[in-house]
Every structure is written in structure tokens, then in C-alpha cells.
Design a protein around this motif. Structure first.
Motif, PDB file in Angstrom:
ATOM      1  N   THR A 244      -6.790  -8.161  11.012  1.00  0.00           N
ATOM      2  CA  THR A 244      -7.479  -9.042  10.013  1.00  0.00           C
ATOM      3  C   THR A 244      -6.529 -10.095   9.497  1.00  0.00           C
ATOM      4  N   THR A 245      -7.220 -10.994   9.604  1.00  0.00           N
ATOM      5  CA  THR A 245      -6.088 -12.559   9.023  1.00  0.00           C
ATOM      6  C   THR A 245      -7.503 -13.059   8.042  1.00  0.00           C
ATOM      7  N   PHE A 246      -6.875 -12.877   6.197  1.00  0.00           N
ATOM      8  CA  PHE A 246      -6.783 -13.156   5.427  1.00  0.00           C
ATOM      9  C   PHE A 246      -6.563 -15.105   4.502  1.00  0.00           C
ATOM     10  N   LYS A 247      -7.272 -16.140   4.167  1.00  0.00           N
ATOM     11  CA  LYS A 247      -6.598 -16.805   2.789  1.00  0.00           C
ATOM     12  C   LYS A 247      -5.853 -16.217   2.213  1.00  0.00           C
ATOM     13  N   MET A 248      -4.738 -17.012   1.281  1.00  0.00           N
ATOM     14  CA  MET A 248      -4.468 -16.826   0.577  1.00  0.00           C
ATOM     15  C   MET A 248      -4.645 -18.021  -0.229  1.00  0.00           C
ATOM     16  N   LEU A 249      -4.883 -17.980  -1.977  1.00  0.00           N
ATOM     17  CA  LEU A 249      -4.045 -19.288  -2.627  1.00  0.00           C
ATOM     18  C   LEU A 249      -2.841 -19.294  -3.150  1.00  0.00           C
ATOM     19  N   GLY A 250      -2.096 -19.475  -2.393  1.00  0.00           N
ATOM     20  CA  GLY A 250      -0.310 -18.957  -2.321  1.00  0.00           C
ATOM     21  C   GLY A 250       0.340 -20.455  -1.895  1.00  0.00           C
TER      22      GLY A 250
ATOM     23  N   TYR B  74     -12.914   1.761  11.854  1.00  0.00           N
ATOM     24  CA  TYR B  74     -13.422   2.908  10.699  1.00  0.00           C
ATOM     25  C   TYR B  74     -13.524   2.735   9.885  1.00  0.00           C
ATOM     26  N   VAL B  75     -12.321   1.566   9.187  1.00  0.00           N
ATOM     27  CA  VAL B  75     -12.360   1.377   7.385  1.00  0.00           C
ATOM     28  C   VAL B  75     -13.377   0.798   7.237  1.00  0.00           C
ATOM     29  N   LYS B  76     -14.059   0.369   6.328  1.00  0.00           N
ATOM     30  CA  LYS B  76     -15.243  -0.132   5.975  1.00  0.00           C
ATOM     31  C   LYS B  76     -14.991  -0.342   4.355  1.00  0.00           C
ATOM     32  N   GLY B  77     -15.586  -1.929   3.883  1.00  0.00           N
ATOM     33  CA  GLY B  77     -15.966  -2.159   2.882  1.00  0.00           C
ATOM     34  C   GLY B  77     -14.381  -2.985   2.108  1.00  0.00           C
ATOM     35  N   VAL B  78     -13.199  -2.476   2.642  1.00  0.00           N
ATOM     36  CA  VAL B  78     -12.114  -2.603   1.608  1.00  0.00           C
ATOM     37  C   VAL B  78     -12.159  -4.313   1.636  1.00  0.00           C
ATOM     38  N   LYS B  79     -12.290  -4.731   0.146  1.00  0.00           N
ATOM     39  CA  LYS B  79     -12.012  -5.874  -0.472  1.00  0.00           C
ATOM     40  C   LYS B  79     -11.224  -7.020  -1.341  1.00  0.00           C
ATOM     41  N   VAL B  80     -11.070  -8.157  -0.075  1.00  0.00           N
ATOM     42  CA  VAL B  80      -9.392  -8.842  -0.607  1.00  0.00           C
ATOM     43  C   VAL B  80      -9.973  -9.913  -1.100  1.00  0.00           C
ATOM     44  N   SER B  81      -9.095 -10.331  -1.974  1.00  0.00           N
ATOM     45  CA  SER B  81      -9.100 -11.690  -2.763  1.00  0.00           C
ATOM     46  C   SER B  81      -8.121 -12.264  -2.373  1.00  0.00           C
ATOM     47  N   PRO B  82      -8.547 -13.240  -2.519  1.00  0.00           N
ATOM     48  CA  PRO B  82      -6.983 -14.801  -2.639  1.00  0.00           C
ATOM     49  C   PRO B  82      -6.009 -14.558  -3.405  1.00  0.00           C
ATOM     50  N   LEU B  83      -6.286 -13.870  -4.650  1.00  0.00           N
ATOM     51  CA  LEU B  83      -5.344 -13.773  -5.571  1.00  0.00           C
ATOM     52  C   LEU B  83      -4.444 -12.574  -4.999  1.00  0.00           C
ATOM     53  N   GLY B  84      -4.722 -11.918  -4.098  1.00  0.00           N
ATOM     54  CA  GLY B  84      -3.841 -11.341  -3.620  1.00  0.00           C
ATOM     55  C   GLY B  84      -3.698  -9.614  -3.460  1.00  0.00           C
ATOM     56  N   TYR B  85      -5.673  -9.600  -4.498  1.00  0.00           N
ATOM     57  CA  TYR B  85      -5.681  -7.980  -4.715  1.00  0.00           C
ATOM     58  C   TYR B  85      -6.300  -7.638  -3.359  1.00  0.00           C
ATOM     59  N   ILE B  86      -6.659  -6.235  -3.048  1.00  0.00           N
ATOM     60  CA  ILE B  86      -7.166  -5.355  -2.230  1.00  0.00           C
ATOM     61  C   ILE B  86      -8.245  -4.520  -3.261  1.00  0.00           C
ATOM     62  N   PHE B  87      -9.107  -3.993  -2.975  1.00  0.00           N
ATOM     63  CA  PHE B  87      -9.905  -3.576  -3.779  1.00  0.00           C
ATOM     64  C   PHE B  87     -10.693  -2.140  -2.770  1.00  0.00           C
ATOM     65  N   PHE B  88     -10.097  -1.301  -3.236  1.00  0.00           N
ATOM     66  CA  PHE B  88     -11.062  -0.256  -2.037  1.00  0.00           C
ATOM     67  C   PHE B  88     -12.136   0.746  -2.977  1.00  0.00           C
ATOM     68  N   ASP B  89     -12.493  -0.116  -3.932  1.00  0.00           N
ATOM     69  CA  ASP B  89     -13.144   0.630  -4.704  1.00  0.00           C
ATOM     70  C   ASP B  89     -14.598   1.027  -4.131  1.00  0.00           C
TER      71      ASP B  89
END
Length: 551
Positions: A288-294, A528-543
Motif C-alpha cells: 500500500t502506498t501513502f503520500k508523505m509531506l517530504g 490480515y493486518v488491520k488498523g495501522v495508522k500512517v501519518s504524512p509526517l512519517g509516523y506509523i502508529f500501532f495503537d
């Protein structure tokens, strides 16, 4: 930094909304059911060995990804990038927008069971500002009243505008109103550290036993160049909402090897996908591809330090027409379409697209060079620089870190420069060493990259003022400094953006950096991996992440 700099940086609101991309998941009840029916362990290849896991010293995305899941600030970000309660349950802001009073949640604890107090935030923030700490990211705390003075040795820690008035109350005084200060408190630089741990062991951030944290996950293993293991933190206030029991972050830096392990099921998620695999992986939904602000770019060492490395090379690199020739010789469209193949945007400026100005237009609307390059113009500039067809040029060296497929990128650039008669040698250093070499300006040309800290052109533009700790090229132009300072002293939003455009004009005319493309990031993520959050600032959140249906 001067106080006026802080004042005007904060005087303008964010120009665009930072939004989180969330991988599709079930509703909360269904997700809870899925979490109980599947083993909640995720293996993620981070693809790097972080230089540091100390949130106050970290300056790289890889370390931020780890810290953002192990630590937590006063606030955290929702799906729209706006501040919501983190370690603070509520706050009040004074009418003049200068004083923030944060009230911490009751009975907060560190992962080791020690009580977490407001004084831990005060200690952490002042530690980052302490000039002896030498934190490159100390500039993020210059919003605080007295922060600049303390950081530059002209003031004391007691004069800094952060004070724990009791165990659960933190009073923060800013140098000037800052409409995105709450969002800043969610960044890793603002996260707390436990004083007795930090001061009891200078290597505390290198050992899982002493990497005491306060976020949704805690450190249980850390083997340098091998893995970081995070497990659910039972002392986290919202522990019942955390579905993953364990995250193993591996450090396989070779893309092809990591991808092979991903395909055979050894990894559930990988940070980087080989460029040759991206197109098919996106089609079959294994990536999956995500846009970054970089922006990715080439650093050109224009500092005095370059003369110590190679005086002949330094003479060439100090020639603005030579640098402009290199910029025009690069076919960025071919790079993103044929080499990278992950939806990146060819650069025609430095500031990344996606920041909307007060006029409703994207700041990055001005074109400084052709995306496809201009070989004839490049040859003409090279001749004007005194090196027709590359005659008389010394051997030049380009340094990069080989992780994440950078080799293919720089081999392509090497070939493009060869077409105008510029031959460069490519050298590599592993990530940690490379960062230190680049920070020390001990290179001729090097890979550069910047992912925004906030959504405003200033996060890019003020990198290259002469006093910036992020000015790794040693650029020094008084006119540029004056324009940036003027922008930070301009209250009118339209005039401010106009001045920032003028500053970028100067930067692109001098070309101490050669913009290449604006980032996306393609992750390999199993379905099967669900709910991962990706920020344009580069963070990946697994909470909010969980495993559902893994066979």
C-alpha cells in the motif's frame, strides 16, 4: 533563534490539515472479536537500525516510528491530525494564547511501575533545550518562553516557560501565540523521559531494561542491528484498547532480502518494497502506498569544511552554475516512473506540495526547473561554470546510505550526470554512520531528505538559514537569512507567503541542494493486518492495529 523568529512562526496557523491514513479495519466490537480469535503478534521490518531511541535526541523517521509507539506526549493526534488528550486529560488556554495549563490523567505510571508526574515533562523539555544535551531537535522547543535564551547559553533553565506546579499540573508559557502548539506536544521531541533513568546511565537508550517508556507499548528486547521488541504496556491508561500483544521490529536493511522474507510469511509488514516489486505488489494488494509531506534531494557541501576533504572538489562544488547544471541534467520523471515506481511526484521546487496558502493555492506551484530535465541547458551551464563537457573536473564523490533502494536511485543519477560529462563515484555508508558523516559535513555530495514536522512552508525553508542545526550543507547567504527572518516577523499571511516564496527563489538560485522528488512511502502490509495508522509526517502508529484472519 531570536524571539521574533519564534513569535512569527507561531503567528500563522497551519496552512493545511495533516491527516492520518488508516488501513481498513472492522468496527470496534468486530475488531475486539477478531483480536481475541487471532494471535496478536506483529513482525514488522523497520529496515533500519535507529541511531538513537532517545526521544529527545532522535532526528530520524525510523527512531520516531519506534518512539511514537513506546512513548506518549501530553497530546496525541486523531485521524485528522488534530490534538486529542494523550497523557493530559484536559487543558486550559489563556485568553492571550500564551499560557497552557495541562492536567495529567490520574495515576499515570512509567512502564516500570514508577509514578509519572508533571515534573517528568518539565525535566524532559528542559533537557532537550539544555545546550549540553546538544539535541539537534532543540529548535522544536524554542516556542517556550525563555527557551531560546537557555538553549543559547544566555538564560537559565529556571527561566524556561514550563513548570510543574504539582504532580498532575504542568503550566506552559509560550514566547508568542502558537496555534499548533497542542499538535507539537504530540511529537516525539516533547515526550517525557524518567529523570532517574536518564541520569543513572548514559547508555539508558541502548538497553531494553532501561528504556523505560509511557506509551501503549514497552520495550522488552533491543538487539542493535537485529531487533526491537515492544509488548503491550500494562501501565498505559488505555491499555484495554490496545489489541496487539507484541510487535517485533526487525532491522533487515537489504530490500530484496526483507521482501523475500515478507513473501514467505516471516514478516507481516515491511517498511520498504524493492522498486522492481512495487507495481505488482500494489496490483495484488500486498503493498500500500501513502503520500508523505517530504522531499528527497542531493546535498552539496558548500561549507568551508569541504576544503578539508578535497580542495579541488570544494572549488567545483562552490560554483553555483555547476550545481545548477547538475540539477538540470536530472530527468526526475524517469526516476519516479522507471526507477522508484511508487507514486512519487517529480520535484520542480524544494517545498513539497500539499501546503495550501491563504490564497487557496498550493505553495509549491512555482517551477524552478523542468521535471524531465534539460540536457542542453545543463551543458550550457557547465560550460559557463568553466568545465565544458566536464573538462577539468576533479573526481567527485556522492555518498548515500544503501538502505531502502537508494542504490538504484543514485546509480540512475550517476548515469544522467555522465551524459553532460560529469563523472561521480558512488560510496555508501550504513545509516547510523552516514547520519554522523553528513551532520559533520564530512562529505562532498550526499543523499538528503526532509519530511515535514508540521504543515507550513517554514518547516522546509528555515532548514537552511545559516544558524540551523539541520543545515547539513553549510549554506550561508545573508539575503536568505534576512528573508526568512522577515517572514517570521510578518503578521499578514499573504505577505508572509510571498516572502517565503522569495526565500525559496534565493535557495533555488543558489542550489546548495538539488531537489529530486516528493515522497510517498510504499509499505508491504499483509491483508490480515488491520488498523495501522500512517501519518504524512512519517509516523506509523500501532495503537489501534490488530491481526485478523492470519493463517
Amino acid at each position: 533563534m531570536k524571539n521574533s523568529k519564534v513569535k512569527q512562526l507561531c503567528a500563522v496557523a497551519l496552512a493545511a490539515t495533516i491527516g492520518l491514513s488508516v488501513l481498513a479495519g472492522c468496527g470496534s466490537k468486530t475488531a475486539d472479536k477478531a483480536a481475541t480469535s487471532s494471535k496478536q503478534e506483529l513482525v514488522f521490518n523497520l529496515a533500519a537500525d535507529p541511531k538513537t531511541l532517545d526521544p529527545g535526541l532522535n532526528q530520524a523517521v525510523d527512531g520516531s516510528i519506534v518512539d511514537a509507539n513506546a512513548f506518549e506526549g501530553l497530546c496525541k493526534l486523531d485521524e485528522n491530525g488534530k490534538a486529542i488528550p494523550g497523557q493530559a486529560e484536559k487543558w486550559e488556554v489563556s485568553n492571550d494564547k500564551l499560557t497552557y495549563t495541562f492536567h495529567l490523567k490520574k495515576d499515570l505510571k512509567w512502564s516500570n511501575g514508577d509514578p509519572l508526574k508533571a515534573s517528568d515533562f518539565e525535566y524532559a523539555w528542559k533537557r532537550v533545550l539544555n545546550p549540553e544535551t546538544a539535541s539537534i531537535y532543540s529548535f522544536q522547543l524554542l516556542y517556550l518562553k525563555g527557551g531560546d535564551e537557555y538553549n543559547t547559553g544566555k538564560g537559565t533553565a529556571d527561566q524556561v516557560g514550563v513548570k510543574a506546579t504539582d504532580d498532575t499540573t504542568l503550566v506552559v508559557t509560550l514566547a508568542a501565540p502558537c496555534p499548533y502548539f497542542l499538535e507539537l506536544t504530540a511529537s516525539t521531541t516533547y515526550m517525557p523521559v524518567e529523570q532517574k533513568i536518564v541520569e543513572g546511565n548514559k547508555d539508558w537508550a541502548k538497553d531494553a531494561k532501561t528504556l523505560v517508556s509511557n506509551g501503549p507499548f514497552k520495550f522488552t528486547d533491543y538487539k542493535i542491528k537485529d531487533q526491537i521488541v515492544l509488548e503491550k504496556n500494562e501501565n498505559y491508561p488505555d491499555k484495554d484498547k490496545i489489541k496487539l500483544d507484541k510487535i517485533t521490529m526487525k532491522m533487515v536493511t537489504e530490500n530484496t532480502s526483507a521482501w523475500a522474507s515478507y513473501k514467505t510469511g516471516q514478516f507481516d509488514m515491511v517498511y520498504s518494497v524493492p522498486s522492481s516489486e512495487i507495481e505488482q505488489a500494489i496490483k495484488d494488494k500486498t503493498a500500500t502506498t501513502f503520500k508523505m509531506l517530504g522531499t528527497q534531494y542531493v546535498d552539496v557541501n558548500v561549507s568551508e569544511k569541504a576544503k578539508e576533504i578535497d580542495a579541488n572538489a570544494a572549488k567545483v562544488l562552490s560554483n553555483a552554475k555547476f550545481r545548477e547544471a547538475l540539477a538540470n541534467a536530472i530527468d526526475r520523471t524517469t526516476i519516479v516512473e522507471k526507477v522508484l515506481k511508487s507514486g512519487q511526484t517529480p520535484a520542480h521546487s524544494f517545498v513539497a506540495p500539499g501546503i495550501i496558502g491563504p490564497d487557496g493555492k498550493d505553495f509549491a506551484s512555482k517551477k524552478y526547473f523542468e521535471e524531465k530535465g534539460d540536457i542542453e541547458k545543463a551543458k550550457k551551464l557547465l560550460a559557463e561554470a568553466g568545465y565544458p563537457d566536464g573538462q577539468g573536473l576533479p573526481q567527485l564523490v556522492v555518498l548515500y546510505n544503501p538502505e531502502n533502494g537508494n542504490g538504484e536511485l543514485y546509480q540512475a543519477i550517476q548515469d544522467m550526470w555522465k551524459k553532460i560529462g560529469v563523472n561521480v563515484e558512488l560510496q555508501t555508508q550504513e545509516w547510523k554512520v552516514f547520519q554522523a558523516t553528513r551532520d559533520a559535513k564530512n562529505y562532498e555530495m550526499a543523499r538528503g531528505a526532509w519530511n515535514a514536522d508540521y504543515s507550513d512552508p517554514m518547516t522546509f525553508i528555515d532548514m537552511f538559514i545559516s544558524t540551523s542545526p539541520n543545515n547539513e550543507v553549510g549554506y550561508n547567504n545573508p539575503k536568505y537569512d534576512q528573508l526568512v527572518d522577515a517572514a517570521k516577523n510578518e503578521i499578514d499571511a499573504n505577505k508572509r507567503f510571498d516572502i517565503l516564496h522569495q526565500a525559496e527563489d534565493v535557495l533555488m538560485e543558489d542550489m546548495p541542494i538539488i531537489p529530486l522528488y516528493h515522497d510517498t512511502k510504499t509499505f508491504g502490509i499483509k491483508d490480515y493486518v488491520k488498523g495501522v495508522k500512517v501519518s504524512p509526517l512519517g509516523y506509523i502508529f500501532f495503537d489501534q492495529a490488530y491481526i485478523e484472519g492470519k493463517k
